[in-house]
Design a protein around this motif. Sequence first.
Motif, short mmCIF file in Angstrom:
data_model
loop_
_atom_site.label_atom_id
_atom_site.label_comp_id
_atom_site.label_asym_id
_atom_site.label_seq_id
_atom_site.Cartn_x
_atom_site.Cartn_y
_atom_site.Cartn_z
N ARG A 169 -89.58 14.99 -39.58
CA ARG A 169 -89.58 14.82 -41.03
C ARG A 169 -90.46 15.86 -41.68
O ARG A 169 -90.14 16.38 -42.77
N VAL A 173 -96.02 9.84 -42.19
CA VAL A 173 -95.61 11.00 -41.41
C VAL A 173 -96.85 11.70 -40.87
O VAL A 173 -97.84 11.90 -41.59
N TYR A 230 -92.06 9.27 -48.23
CA TYR A 230 -92.17 8.31 -47.13
C TYR A 230 -93.37 7.38 -47.25
O TYR A 230 -93.48 6.42 -46.50
#
Length: 312
Positions: free
Chosen positions: A173, A213, A208
Amino acid sequence: MTTWTTPLRPGLPISFDGEQFSIAEIEGRRVLLRPTASVVGAPQWRQVDVAVLLADPSTEILVPAPQQEPATAAVLSGLDDDADDELTWKFCHVQEVRTGYRLGSEELALPGEPRPDYAPGVPWMHRYAAKAAELGVSETTIRNWVRRVKRSGPAGLVHERRATSVLDRADHRWLDMARLVLKGHEKSSRPVRNLVLVEIEERLAKEYGKGTVSIPARTTGYELLRALAKGTNAFEGSTKGKRSIADAPKGTYGRLRATRPGEYVVLDTNCLDVFAMEPVTCRWVRCELTGDGSLQPVHHRSAADSRVDEVD
């Protein structure tokens, strides 16, 4: 030149005299070849002398070559001091399991050798178990060490380290967002790496959630950006060069193969220290000289328009 051997045996697929067969029978010097095709016009059974078969330049063994292992000298010469010491330590233990002596020979026996667990006549499974308990590893590990030494000698104990890219260690990501951010800077002036890292982190937190992340350290982040921006001039070179790379065709360049004379023409263009006035806008523009490799008439054009005039 790499060579390998395979036994000449019944069932071996082989190409001979432009046709494919399998060996059906070997009797003395006589080899009976069975055709592999089963269609109309297929080759017939052939019987040839083994010397004729092996000497014929059209003969080809139709089995894949075994995987080529690197030379032992190349493997051992690439070890540093620590790896060499580790290899020696492992090999001595393997030698003790196999022979009862760490140096591999009764003539070179160290004091107290052979020890009771590795004396002649002791079962192999007991040797494996004793060495595994001594080193604090599993019996499978000891068996693998012994197997590798039997197959490849000491080089079999060298741990094969796979070359990995820094991109393999990053969250996918983070990489996807980094590519998106770098793409947004394609046409702009050269960005600052640290600000790009901050932008990536902020956009990841927004999409997110903060802390979701894994964010690489700054040094690793610089290395990741360097790998992602390779060949794009994103952080190096001129902005003009970066825009030119971004506008280049995305397809893969390949070698052109001409099928007739004159199909392709090699052109060479140079900017001249000559200026001309554009007749419509009355602006001064630089002239370019273009010629091909066939010594045909040379053309000139201005950088401002695409009209081409022939020059005698």
